[in-house]
Design a protein around this motif. Structure first.
Motif, mmCIF file in Angstrom:
data_model
loop_
_atom_site.group_PDB
_atom_site.id
_atom_site.type_symbol
_atom_site.label_atom_id
_atom_site.label_comp_id
_atom_site.label_asym_id
_atom_site.label_seq_id
_atom_site.Cartn_x
_atom_site.Cartn_y
_atom_site.Cartn_z
ATOM 1 N N ARG A 1 0.784 -1.061 0.087
ATOM 2 C CA ARG A 1 0.169 -0.119 0.055
ATOM 3 C C ARG A 1 1.066 1.242 0.152
ATOM 4 N N HIS B 1 -4.935 -7.730 -1.638
ATOM 5 C CA HIS B 1 -4.388 -6.405 -2.306
ATOM 6 C C HIS B 1 -5.281 -6.162 -3.601
ATOM 7 N N ASP C 1 -3.151 -0.873 -5.048
ATOM 8 C CA ASP C 1 -2.112 -1.225 -4.438
ATOM 9 C C ASP C 1 -0.894 -1.848 -4.955
#
Length: 505
Positions: free
Chosen positions: A394, A424, A428
């Motif tokens: 991130r 994810h 990200d």
């Protein structure tokens, strides 16, 4: 263990702490059913091995369970021995033990798969805990009462701070050279917190050990246990190609002027791809590299000795048997080039973003729009956990995920229409790499990402059926990320029924 207290004075250098030495057989009796244990250890290093072995032995004779909090995965002395004794009722934040994994997936152990940076904040906010006992491995206790950790720090500082009681396992068999490589910094409470004072990765801004309230120390036990080696994941042909493609991407970034030959601080996951990448750096144009990661692996020491890495910090070591054997001399030679920090600092989102870290981690599967599953098989069965990959993905300057294009001898495609579990999101993820190539998702719209992932990263035997799905989804559903919901997991369902994701078989 028959140890004369006078013989411990060079290791336990504070006389008040010397008075706390007790037999391990006594210490394990303090643990009662339902207690929460905060235990040192991360990636097989730093766990209080002797105490946990004896606790597991007691667990075979008595019926009780504990909640086990750690830094990350633990070795056979902890997760292995304790789950075999049916001692673990609850576990967080990460595990990698096959027996424990089975118990979790059977519903016999409750498991929270947690971002590794978040455990400390959850404790401060009273969301988890309270910790009844912190059980921490140490190599020494200084004159002013600092606990010197061993090969990991992990969550030990917050466990010590939050615990009602502390048990210290002083391991006499570990290198004394551990002392001096730790940098212990504990942030203040949220809302009252100063900025973490790290401008450069090599900055030292904490103490060399963990400060302890003597009144909370119920006992100190003495052990002579070896550090636990990690498996050495040798690159194979496929993982070497993945590494070559990743290194090619970094070369391209240099050519485009986005990176210099010093790159940016590197975080890498553990495994054969990571080892292949680190190995490839020895013969690359890269120089004066900084490692800012969760673990320091064999390859990092190799790069330090080759003059490619100038500094490395992490929260733990993860070393092969060969490197464990040479660790004493390696620490002596390279103490000015390595540092261990608490995992809430090594994995701190703001620090990761401030330093501009390049992160690469492994995926179980990735869908055509770049969403990543790092943790679950068929959306239901946990493998290990998200670990620190979310902390880094991130917030990294460049977030890279790697995976072989297939698994199970080609019966499974790791690039699928829609992942069965999302850890994810594509927001990200920047770069995806397989043995067939890489896709730079930055600046691409979802449909463009899908086209490139199918053509550049997917195994050739799956490309045509992926094209068919994508074209049908555009025609039938449209939208920014076209899907046909009743077909989105058809590949997974076909594998469950027929043993392959190839729809024509």
């Amino acid at each position: 263990m028959g140890v004369v207290l006078e013989d411990l004075q060079d290791t336990i250098r504070n006389k008040e702490f010397l008075k706390k030495v007790v037999p391990v057989e006594e210490a394990v009796t303090w643990i009662q059913d339902g207690m929460v244990l905060g235990v040192s250890g991360f990636a097989l290093f730093g766990e209080p091995k002797f105490f946990l072995q004896k606790l597991a032995e007691r667990g075979k004779q008595e019926n009780f369970k504990v909640d086990l909090y750690t830094g990350a995965s633990m070795g056979p002395s902890a997760d292995g021995a304790m789950v075999e004794s049916d001692l673990i009722g609850f576990r967080l934040p990460y595990q990698a033990n096959p027996i424990l994994r089975k118990q979790i997936n059977k519903g016999k152990v409750t498991y929270i798969d947690q971002h590794l940076s978040q455990t400390s904040e959850s404790l401060r906010q009273d969301i988890i805990g309270p910790i009844d006992y912190a059980v921490i491995e140490a190599t020494a206790i200084t004159e002013d009462g600092l606990l010197i950790p061993s090969g990991s720090i992990g969550n030990s500082p917050i466990f010590i701070e939050q615990a009602k009681n502390i048990i210290i396992e002083v391991n006499l068999n570990l290198p004394k050279e551990y002392e001096g490589i730790h940098d212990i910094y504990i942030p203040e409470l949220q809302g009252e917190r100063n900025p973490i004072p790290m401008k450069h990765p090599s900055d030292r801004f904490g103490e060399k050990g963990i400060r302890i309230d003597l009144d909370k120390v119920r006992g100190i036990i003495i052990s002579n246990e070896n550090d636990s080696p990690s498996p050495l994941f040798e690159p194979n042909e496929i993982t070497q190609e993945i590494a070559n493609n990743l290194l090619s991407f970094l070369d391209e970034e240099i050519e485009l002027g986005r990176l210099t030959e010093e790159l940016a601080p590197i975080q890498s996951g553990v495994g054969s791809v990571a080892n292949a990448v680190l190995s490839g750096m020895k013969h690359s144009r890269f120089k004066n590299i900084v490692i800012a990661s969760e673990v320091i692996q064999d390859g990092v020491f190799d790069l330090i000795e080759a003059g490619v890495v100038k500094f490395a910090y992490a929260t733990a070591f993860s070393l092969s048997e060969k490197r464990v054997a040479s660790l004493k001399s390696d620490l002596a030679k390279h103490q000015d080039k390595i540092m261990l920090r608490p995992q809430e600092i090594s994995n701190h989102p703001e620090v990761i973003r401030r330093l501009g870290i390049i992160s690469f981690n492994t995926a179980i599967e990735i869908d055509i729009y770049g969403n990543v599953n790092s943790t679950h098989i068929n959306g239901t069965h946990i493998m290990n956990g998200i670990g620190g990959s979310g902390d880094f993905a991130r917030n990294a300057k460049i977030s890279i995920f790697v995976t072989p294009s297939t698994a199970k001898d080609g019966k499974i495609s790791t690039i699928v229409p829609f992942v069965s579990h999302i850890d994810h999101t594509n927001h990200d993820v920047d770069i995806i790499v397989t043995e067939y190539g890489y896709v730079d998702m930055r600046g691409l719209a979802p449909r463009e990402i899908a086209e490139q992932l199918i053509e550049n990263c997917m195994h050739p035997i799956y490309r045509e059926q992926a094209r068919r799905y994508f074209e049908e989804a555009k025609q039938v559903s449209g939208g920014n990320t076209p899907h046909i919901l009743h077909k989105a997991h058809a590949w997974h369902l076909h594998f469950q029924k027929h043993g392959t994701m190839l729809l024509d078989e």
